[in-house]
Design an enzyme around this catalytic site. Structure first.
Site, PDB file in Angstrom:
ATOM      1  N   TYR A 151       0.827  -1.208   0.000  1.00 25.08           N
ATOM      2  CA  TYR A 151       0.000   0.000   0.000  1.00 25.08           C
ATOM      3  C   TYR A 151       0.865   1.262   0.000  1.00 25.08           C
ATOM      4  CZ  TYR A 151      -2.789   3.644   2.364  1.00 25.08           C
ATOM      5  OH  TYR A 151      -3.376   4.817   2.731  1.00 25.08           O
ATOM      6  N   ASP A 236      -1.032  -6.200   9.577  1.00 22.11           N
ATOM      7  CA  ASP A 236      -2.159  -5.373   9.160  1.00 22.11           C
ATOM      8  C   ASP A 236      -3.262  -6.313   8.688  1.00 22.11           C
ATOM      9  OD1 ASP A 236      -3.967  -3.971   7.426  1.00 22.11           O
ATOM     10  OD2 ASP A 236      -2.530  -2.335   7.261  1.00 22.11           O
ATOM     11  N   ILE A 238      -6.641  -5.349   8.282  1.00 25.36           N
ATOM     12  CA  ILE A 238      -7.820  -4.492   8.150  1.00 25.36           C
ATOM     13  C   ILE A 238      -8.809  -4.988   7.099  1.00 25.36           C
ATOM     14  CG2 ILE A 238      -6.470  -2.500   8.889  1.00 25.36           C
ATOM     15  CD1 ILE A 238      -6.636  -1.429   6.030  1.00 25.36           C
ATOM     16  N   LYS A 276     -12.573  -0.859   6.312  1.00 29.68           N
ATOM     17  CA  LYS A 276     -12.761  -1.741   5.170  1.00 29.68           C
ATOM     18  C   LYS A 276     -13.803  -2.816   5.448  1.00 29.68           C
ATOM     19  CE  LYS A 276      -9.431   0.661   3.516  1.00 29.68           C
ATOM     20  NZ  LYS A 276      -9.724   1.794   2.609  1.00 29.68           N
TER      21      LYS A 276
END
Length: 489
Positions: A151, A236, A238, A276
């Site tokens: 990202y 991460d 998410i 998300k």
């Protein structure tokens, strides 16, 4: 532009470029801001496909809100709680909020793990959670290993204010960008040779931008690696609830609880959010869940710089404490994501465009390397500029994700209604058909605005005039400020 005197009045951080806005990833957002698509008001505008937003299940949330008006302190049914919630300031957060978030995290992970509400630390979105974690784990100049592609916002979130560095773990197209022990060792060695102290490894599971998940063996390998090196592992997660087909999601929490698997739990930290999985990026609900007591304590102190509002905590606590709603939402959202993913990838396949096989996320990793005149990142940027400025789709080029191979693009599919998706597919199909036997030539000059010196060869006619159904625009609105305001995606 600032003159020298103005720059002298400000800090290096204020006048520097560390925020990361000078990237094609964010340039696409600006193109959308300048010319946003609308089915009737601006049918030839740019369609936003660079925003990883989960907008397919808002009706389920709206239905719950109508049935539970007391969940909001700004309704007649909930106003009696207004005073107590409005004056609440404890940075530990509402107890019922932490309990509800822990419950939701468990359900998303199939109730195979348990989360201690007292270890949940809130932050202003995953952006704040990541930065807070780095502040706790690293000093300026220290580094985190990050598998590519990753990202683009990590370059801002983890580096800008902390002074930390990111060392890419180069993952290859030849094995579908899987994380390998060899790649981890190579990145670690390169950092050592550069006299950079590695403090941790950051993995994203499910992956943004790939839309893939890490299997059990890979997760075990990663945990073994950080244990051997005595460095931290930041996971991460998410996109955990966006997995829409088998195999299912496996959390790092599930791996480290296996009795036969030795692991120093003090090295393990999870970053989570509701942006998300629930589709609530505007609520700015970010979570750090650490197995390290000292990190929990430090993060909690730092959280005072980016707390979740007590009003939001109150609403989220009520919603996520409703097991019937949570179960319905998780299943319903997965089904809708699966349907949209199938519609989109099937449409691409009809015109010879393939994507990396994936089963999670709000996007696909689209392969357009066959449309490049040369297999270079310069050619990729030339193609991207055509897609942005002529096809009028904001997709994100792989180079902005530090991808090791040119020709890949992340395309978001869950942030728009069905009619807008139809228009987007029509544009892509038209573009692909017209250019199936040709490729995009690299511009003679790199600056797109000097179009007269540009030798891009493209000829196609937009066919979306027939798609102008009376429908609402994608659930986001044109960006009013910097595109980075909503860039956690």
């Amino acid at each position: 532009m600032m003159n020298k005197n103005q720059q002298n009045l400000l800090s290096k951080m204020a006048t520097g470029n560390g925020h990361g806005e000078k990237s094609p990833y964010f340039d696409g957002w600006k193109a959308f801001e300048d010319d946003p698509f609308h089915p009737t008001d601006n049918p030839h505008g740019v369609i936003q496909m660079g925003l990883a937003e989960n907008a397919l299940s808002f009706d389920l949330v709206e239905e719950w809100l109508k049935k539970n008006p007391e969940a909001s302190i700004c309704t007649p049914e909930g106003v009696n709680n207004f005073r107590d919630i409005a004056i609440f300031q404890d940075y530990h957060g509402l107890t019922k909020f932490r309990n509800a978030v822990a419950n939701f995290m468990e359900k998303v992970r199939g109730n195979r793990v348990r989360f201690d509400p007292d270890r949940i630390v809130m932050s202003g979105g995953a952006t704040g959670a990541h930065e807070m974690t780095v502040f706790c784990l690293a000093d300026p100049g220290d580094a985190f290993l990050v598998p590519t592609p990753y990202y683009p916002g990590f370059d801002r979130d983890l580096r800008w204010r902390t002074g930390a560095q990111l060392v890419p773990v180069v993952c290859e197209r030849s094995n579908d960008f899987k994380v390998t022990r060899e790649a981890l060792e190579a990145a670690y060695k390169s950092a050592q040779e550069a006299n950079i102290r590695v403090k941790g490894l950051l993995i994203t599971n499910p992956s943004n931008p790939l839309g893939t998940i890490l299997d059990r063996e890979t997760l075990k390998m990663v945990v073994s690696f950080v244990n051997e090196k005595s460095i931290h592992l930041v996971c991460d997660e998410i996109y955990a609830a966006t997995v829409f087909t088998q195999p299912g999601f496996i959390s790092i929490a599930e791996i480290i609880q296996e009795k036969e698997f030795e692991c120093n739990h003090d090295l393990i930290h999870i970053v989570y959010s509701l942006s998300k999985d629930l589709g609530f990026p505007g609520f700015r609900v970010g979570i750090v869940y650490s197995y390290n007591d000292a990190v929990v304590s430090c993060c909690r102190k730092m959280s005072s710089f980016g707390l979740v509002s007590s009003q939001t905590q109150h609403l989220i606590a009520s919603m996520l404490s409703d097991d019937e709603f949570v179960n319905k939402f998780i299943a319903g959202s997965a089904n809708r994501l699966a349907t949209r993913h199938k519609v989109f990838t099937t449409g691409l396949a009809k015109v010879g465009i393939s994507c990396l096989q994936s089963n999670a996320g709000l996007f696909v990793w689209m392969d357009l390397h066959h449309l490049l005149k040369e297999q270079t990142f310069e050619a990729e940027m030339a193609l991207w500029k055509v897609i942005i400025h002529e096809v009028k789709l904001n997709v994100s080029p792989g180079s902005s994700f530090h991808c090791s191979a040119p020709g890949w693009f992340r395309v978001c599919f869950a942030n728009m209604d069905d009619q807008t998706m139809d228009v987007a597919l029509t544009r892509i199909e038209s573009f692909a058909v017209q250019n199936s036997e040709t490729s995009i030539t690299v511009p003679m000059k790199r600056q797109w605005r000097q179009k007269q010196q540009n030798n891009l060869r493209l000829s196609f006619k937009r066919k979306d005039d027939i798609m102008m159904a009376q429908c609402l625009m994608s659930p986001h609105s044109p960006l009013a400020q910097s595109p980075l305001v909503r860039a956690r995606n």
